[in-house]
Motif scaffolding. Structure first.
Motif, PDB file in Angstrom:
ATOM      1  N   ARG A   1       0.801  -1.332   0.057  1.00 51.45           N
ATOM      2  CA  ARG A   1       0.020   0.014   0.117  1.00 51.45           C
ATOM      3  C   ARG A   1       0.892   1.382  -0.028  1.00 51.45           C
ATOM      4  O   ARG A   1       0.193   2.233  -0.113  1.00 51.45           O
ATOM      5  CB  ARG A   1      -0.901   0.042   1.438  1.00 51.45           C
ATOM      6  N   VAL A   2       2.254   1.097   0.430  1.00 51.08           N
ATOM      7  CA  VAL A   2       2.745   2.524   0.252  1.00 51.08           C
ATOM      8  C   VAL A   2       4.159   2.262  -0.638  1.00 51.08           C
ATOM      9  O   VAL A   2       3.743   2.473  -1.793  1.00 51.08           O
ATOM     10  CB  VAL A   2       3.519   2.829   1.631  1.00 51.08           C
ATOM     11  N   ASN A   3       5.401   2.042  -0.183  1.00 49.32           N
ATOM     12  CA  ASN A   3       6.352   1.601  -1.142  1.00 49.32           C
ATOM     13  C   ASN A   3       6.222   0.075  -1.776  1.00 49.32           C
ATOM     14  O   ASN A   3       6.111  -0.730  -0.955  1.00 49.32           O
ATOM     15  CB  ASN A   3       7.614   1.791  -0.611  1.00 49.32           C
ATOM     16  N   TYR A   4       6.316  -0.100  -2.931  1.00 49.22           N
ATOM     17  CA  TYR A   4       6.561  -1.352  -3.388  1.00 49.22           C
ATOM     18  C   TYR A   4       7.633  -1.580  -4.533  1.00 49.22           C
ATOM     19  O   TYR A   4       8.107  -0.865  -5.173  1.00 49.22           O
ATOM     20  CB  TYR A   4       5.219  -1.910  -3.969  1.00 49.22           C
ATOM     21  N   LEU A   5       8.203  -3.005  -4.604  1.00 50.53           N
ATOM     22  CA  LEU A   5       8.926  -3.431  -5.804  1.00 50.53           C
ATOM     23  C   LEU A   5       8.458  -4.320  -6.781  1.00 50.53           C
ATOM     24  O   LEU A   5       7.428  -5.279  -5.991  1.00 50.53           O
ATOM     25  CB  LEU A   5      10.324  -4.008  -5.185  1.00 50.53           C
ATOM     26  N   VAL A   6       8.859  -4.309  -7.823  1.00 54.15           N
ATOM     27  CA  VAL A   6       8.085  -5.238  -8.909  1.00 54.15           C
ATOM     28  C   VAL A   6       9.161  -6.079  -9.881  1.00 54.15           C
ATOM     29  O   VAL A   6      10.074  -5.215 -10.004  1.00 54.15           O
ATOM     30  CB  VAL A   6       7.091  -4.429  -9.818  1.00 54.15           C
ATOM     31  N   HIS A   7       9.185  -7.083 -10.060  1.00 52.43           N
ATOM     32  CA  HIS A   7       9.877  -7.961 -10.990  1.00 52.43           C
ATOM     33  C   HIS A   7       9.111  -8.258 -11.996  1.00 52.43           C
ATOM     34  O   HIS A   7       8.094  -8.949 -12.095  1.00 52.43           O
ATOM     35  CB  HIS A   7      10.408  -9.215 -10.426  1.00 52.43           C
ATOM     36  N   CYS A   8       9.568  -8.047 -13.352  1.00 48.15           N
ATOM     37  CA  CYS A   8       8.864  -8.379 -14.404  1.00 48.15           C
ATOM     38  C   CYS A   8      10.180  -9.093 -15.383  1.00 48.15           C
ATOM     39  O   CYS A   8      11.272  -8.792 -15.268  1.00 48.15           O
ATOM     40  CB  CYS A   8       8.431  -6.940 -15.225  1.00 48.15           C
ATOM     41  N   THR A   9       9.272  -9.738 -16.368  1.00 47.79           N
ATOM     42  CA  THR A   9      10.352 -10.528 -17.275  1.00 47.79           C
ATOM     43  C   THR A   9       9.648  -9.977 -18.738  1.00 47.79           C
ATOM     44  O   THR A   9       8.559  -9.920 -19.215  1.00 47.79           O
ATOM     45  CB  THR A   9      10.032 -12.093 -17.326  1.00 47.79           C
ATOM     46  N   ARG A  10      10.882  -9.888 -19.495  1.00 46.13           N
ATOM     47  CA  ARG A  10      10.493  -9.479 -20.848  1.00 46.13           C
ATOM     48  C   ARG A  10       9.728 -10.931 -21.762  1.00 46.13           C
ATOM     49  O   ARG A  10      10.613 -12.039 -21.464  1.00 46.13           O
ATOM     50  CB  ARG A  10      11.678  -8.977 -21.791  1.00 46.13           C
ATOM     51  N   THR A  11       8.726 -10.832 -22.243  1.00 46.85           N
ATOM     52  CA  THR A  11       7.930 -11.887 -22.814  1.00 46.85           C
ATOM     53  C   THR A  11       8.859 -12.297 -23.956  1.00 46.85           C
ATOM     54  O   THR A  11       9.375 -11.512 -24.834  1.00 46.85           O
ATOM     55  CB  THR A  11       6.467 -11.410 -23.040  1.00 46.85           C
ATOM     56  N   LYS A  12       9.120 -13.605 -24.306  1.00 47.76           N
ATOM     57  CA  LYS A  12       9.787 -14.061 -25.440  1.00 47.76           C
ATOM     58  C   LYS A  12       8.953 -14.237 -26.646  1.00 47.76           C
ATOM     59  O   LYS A  12       7.789 -14.667 -26.523  1.00 47.76           O
ATOM     60  CB  LYS A  12      10.240 -15.405 -24.941  1.00 47.76           C
ATOM     61  N   SER A  13       9.336 -13.527 -27.824  1.00 46.59           N
ATOM     62  CA  SER A  13       8.449 -13.661 -28.873  1.00 46.59           C
ATOM     63  C   SER A  13       9.315 -13.673 -30.117  1.00 46.59           C
ATOM     64  O   SER A  13      10.569 -13.565 -30.079  1.00 46.59           O
ATOM     65  CB  SER A  13       7.756 -12.283 -28.996  1.00 46.59           C
TER      66      SER A  13
END
Length: 236
Positions: free
Chosen positions: A224-236
């Motif tokens: 709800r306040v500070n947050y971190l996100v891990h994303c991956t580049r989709t393979k195409s």
């Protein structure tokens, strides 16, 4: 240098304290405190950084770029604050680390070097630019298919305003007053939408918290306040 997606007032705020970036008790003290958490989060999600090509977007004085380089990453740190970058260069040189620091916008680097990086980090930047979606898109372009992108920012709600601005800036004085504008905070759903539109899949989301009694930062599920996100580049 392409600085269209930049707020000169924001750049000025960080450049005016450029000499204090590496003062662990100075205006950037919270970043010093959370850098080990951010670094551990990255390596927990993807494994060792050794040998990986990393772009640190909005690198500031190099507080994350340096420890990533120390762990064997080949780091390119970019920012649009010239005095801050000079501080980063001088400190890296004194630390015996080879980091390619460049005064260039994320969008310009993405056009120049698409898919060049294994990992892209963009920490505490999105809430400071006029068009955060464009930065997310640039990060998606910079990373290779299957590569990882990490974002860290602040949620937009009443609790975030109370904790990140009233609490952190005015009551606890962890940050200089005026560091943040609550209107620029970003909801996770918004970031997820921008990520999907940029070819990124959001894999993991976690919260970053501060205990004023112990004066310690820690991670927990509450975002709800500070947050971190891990994303991956989709393979195409």
């Amino acid at each position: 240098m392409d600085g269209d997606n930049a707020d000169q007032g924001e750049i000025g705020k960080f450049d005016q304290d450029a000499s204090a970036w590496w003062d662990a008790k100075g205006p950037f003290a919270p970043l010093h405190a959370i850098t080990p958490l951010r670094l551990d989060y990255i390596e927990t999600r993807i494994g060792s950084l050794s040998g990986l090509r990393v772009a640190d977007v909005g690198c500031g004085g190099g507080l994350l770029s340096e420890p990533m380089a120390a762990r064997g990453a080949r780091v390119t740190g970019i920012d649009l604050a010239p005095e801050t970058l000079e501080t980063a260069r001088l400190h890296a040189r004194a630390s015996g680390l080879s980091i390619d620091y460049r005064e260039i916008a994320a969008e310009a680097l993405a056009a120049e070097a698409p898919g060049r990086f294994d990992v892209v980090t963009c920490m505490e930047l999105l809430e400071h630019v006029p068009d955060p979606a464009a930065v997310v898109e640039a990060c998606g372009m910079l990373v290779r298919p299957g590569g990882a992108v990490f974002f860290s920012t602040i949620n937009r709600n009443m609790r975030a305003w109370l904790f990140a601005i009233v609490g952190a800036e005015h009551l606890l004085r962890l940050l200089p007053a005026g560091t943040h504008d609550a209107r620029a905070f970003i909801r996770p759903a918004e970031l997820a939408r921008w990520a999907r539109g940029s070819g990124l899949e959001m894999n993991h989301l976690t919260g970053l918290h501060y205990n004023p009694l112990t004066r310690q930062y820690f991670m927990a599920e509450d975002t709800r306040v500070n947050y971190l996100v891990h994303c991956t580049r989709t393979k195409s």
